[in-house]
Write an enzyme that holds these catalytic residues in place. Structure first.
Site, PDB file in Angstrom:
ATOM      1  N   TYR A 151       0.872  -1.185   0.000  1.00 55.90           N
ATOM      2  CA  TYR A 151       0.000   0.000   0.000  1.00 55.90           C
ATOM      3  C   TYR A 151       0.902   1.227   0.000  1.00 55.90           C
ATOM      4  CZ  TYR A 151      -3.285   3.569   1.450  1.00 55.90           C
ATOM      5  OH  TYR A 151      -4.039   4.713   1.497  1.00 55.90           O
ATOM      6  N   GLU A 199      -3.259   7.512  -4.358  1.00 59.37           N
ATOM      7  CA  GLU A 199      -3.190   6.237  -3.641  1.00 59.37           C
ATOM      8  C   GLU A 199      -2.904   5.101  -4.616  1.00 59.37           C
ATOM      9  OE1 GLU A 199      -5.977   4.547  -0.207  1.00 59.37           O
ATOM     10  OE2 GLU A 199      -6.898   4.266  -2.161  1.00 59.37           O
TER      11      GLU A 199
END
Ligand code: GDP
Ligand code: MN
Length: 393
Positions: A109, A196
């Site tokens: 992530y 993101e």
């Protein structure tokens, strides 16, 4: 403003951040052609909507022939995808991204966002990629690494190396650092609020690749981000919000049943709080702004009434620059012209409030007047629930 995954990936590529080769398509036939052109033996077909959680909802699917790519594209295009992030009504898929499938070794992530508390850009990384970050934060907070960026010096190499080590990419610290600094530059250049990559992966060949990308650009910066502003996809936005922005009204759709028409953003927030305090739920946020003309008020009613969930309307005006008599004219005019049958609660305070109330009184319309904000919220919540009496919270 959000942009699509494939658009964010084009920007990433332009900044030297690797993404899987792929192309966006609008038809199943084009999907098969793109798969053929990309070559390889496995492809992934990804629904392009402004919401995540597509994988679990069947919006990201692997295929092992161009025919299968076409089949999946055919199923996805025109369908409504409901994911954890779309709400129950889902989103219609109008385009799909066809990519050569990546062979994933590890998923990470990685995100950058503007942190309001520290007022800085913050980098968040974790070795728990692919899963949603809120869950990692709740279950394994130690698996999340954050680094604040000092705007005076920018993102520094040692910070990138620290992140690399923390997420188990110490071996690949040099290429990771190059990659993260490019992502940071893109973020700054394009006035992002959020970028993101979930997941960003290490492939079986050891390459670092952005497999998914979500990008949010600061609306207040769109005036200097012309090329990005053009990527705005109105299909992804609430049509009421699009119309409101055309009338210079600040409208945000919510899911309650008390429609709100308020002047001033702070008062609009306070009005929503008061509604909740009285046991109700606001259907929207709406700030008609400072100098709200009768036309603007009429437009506000029109937009609020497009929401089929609205059971009562609360007009809350504190007039400083505005004049209550003017607003009252607007309310009366809109109620007549639009033949509104829903209960309307009006609270007027400030400049010419008495004159405004007289206009409402004399209109002969069945408008419910309120003394103050508290009274207005109580009456609107009661009216929305079909009650005439008011409950004391
Ligand atoms: P999201 O569910 O909307 O966040 O969509 P993602 O783009 O993140 O895809 C969801 C998941 O699908 C990823 O976490 C991967 O596990 C998987 N996935 C996506 N693309 C590929 C691919 O090219 N190859 C493989 N093997 N899996 C993929
Ligand atoms: Mn994702």
């Amino acid at each position: 403003m959000n942009i699509h995954e494939y658009q964010a990936k084009e920007l990433l590529r332009a900044y030297g951040v690797p993404t899987p080769p792929g192309e966006v398509v609008y038809t199943a036939k084009a999907a098969a052609r793109v798969a053929q052109e990309l070559g390889g033996s496995r492809w992934v077909v990804k629904a392009q909507i402004h919401a995540g959680g597509r994988g679990k909802a069947g919006g990201v699917r692997l295929a092992s022939s161009p025919a299968e790519v076409a089949e999946i594209a055919d199923q996805l295009l025109g369908s409504t995808l409901v994911t954890e992030q779309t709400g129950p009504q889902g989103r219609v898929v109008n385009r799909v991204l066809v990519e050569r499938a990546s062979r994933i070794d590890r998923e990470f992530y990685l995100s950058l966002f503007v942190d309001r508390v520290s007022q800085r850009i913050v980098v968040i990384a974790s070795d728990q990629g692919g899963v949603d970050i809120e869950r990692i934060a709740a279950e394994r907070p130690e698996a999340i690494r954050t680094e604040q960026v000092d705007p005076g010096v920018g993102l520094l190499d040692f910070q990138c190396r620290k992140i690399a080590t923390a997420i188990g990419l110490g071996r690949r610290a040099a290429p990771f650092t190059r990659l993260l600094k490019r992502i940071y530059r893109l973020f700054r250049d394009k006035d992002c609020l959020l970028l993101e990559l979930n997941p960003f992966i290490e492939t079986e060949d050891g390459d670092l690749v952005a497999l998914d990308a979500k990008m949010t650009i600061d609306d207040n910066a769109l005036f200097r981000q012309g090329a990005i502003a053009e990527l705005r996809d109105f299909d992804e936005e609430d049509p009421k919000e699009v119309e409101a922005s055309g009338h210079d009204l600040n409208y945000v759709a919510l899911d309650g049943d008390v429609g709100c028409i308020v002047n001033g953003a702070g008062l609009a927030m306070g009005t929503m709080d008061a509604i909740v305090l009285h046991g109700g739920r606001p259907a929207n946020f709406l700030d008609v702004g400072g100098g709200a003309s009768p036309e603007k008020v009429a437009n506000a009613f029109r937009i609020v009434l497009k929401d089929p969930n609205v059971r009562a309307i609360l007009v809350n005006i504190f007039a400083g620059i505005n004049r209550c008599d003017w607003i009252a004219e607007g309310v009366v005019q809109a109620t007549r012209d639009q033949a509104i049958e829903l209960p309307i609660v009006v609270r007027l305070a400030g400049t010419n409030a008495d004159a405004g109330r007289r206009i409402l009184d004399r209109s002969g319309l069945d408008l419910i007047q309120a003394r103050d904000l508290d009274d207005a919220a109580a009456k609107a919540v009661a009216a929305a629930a079909g009650r005439t009496e008011v409950r004391v919270p």
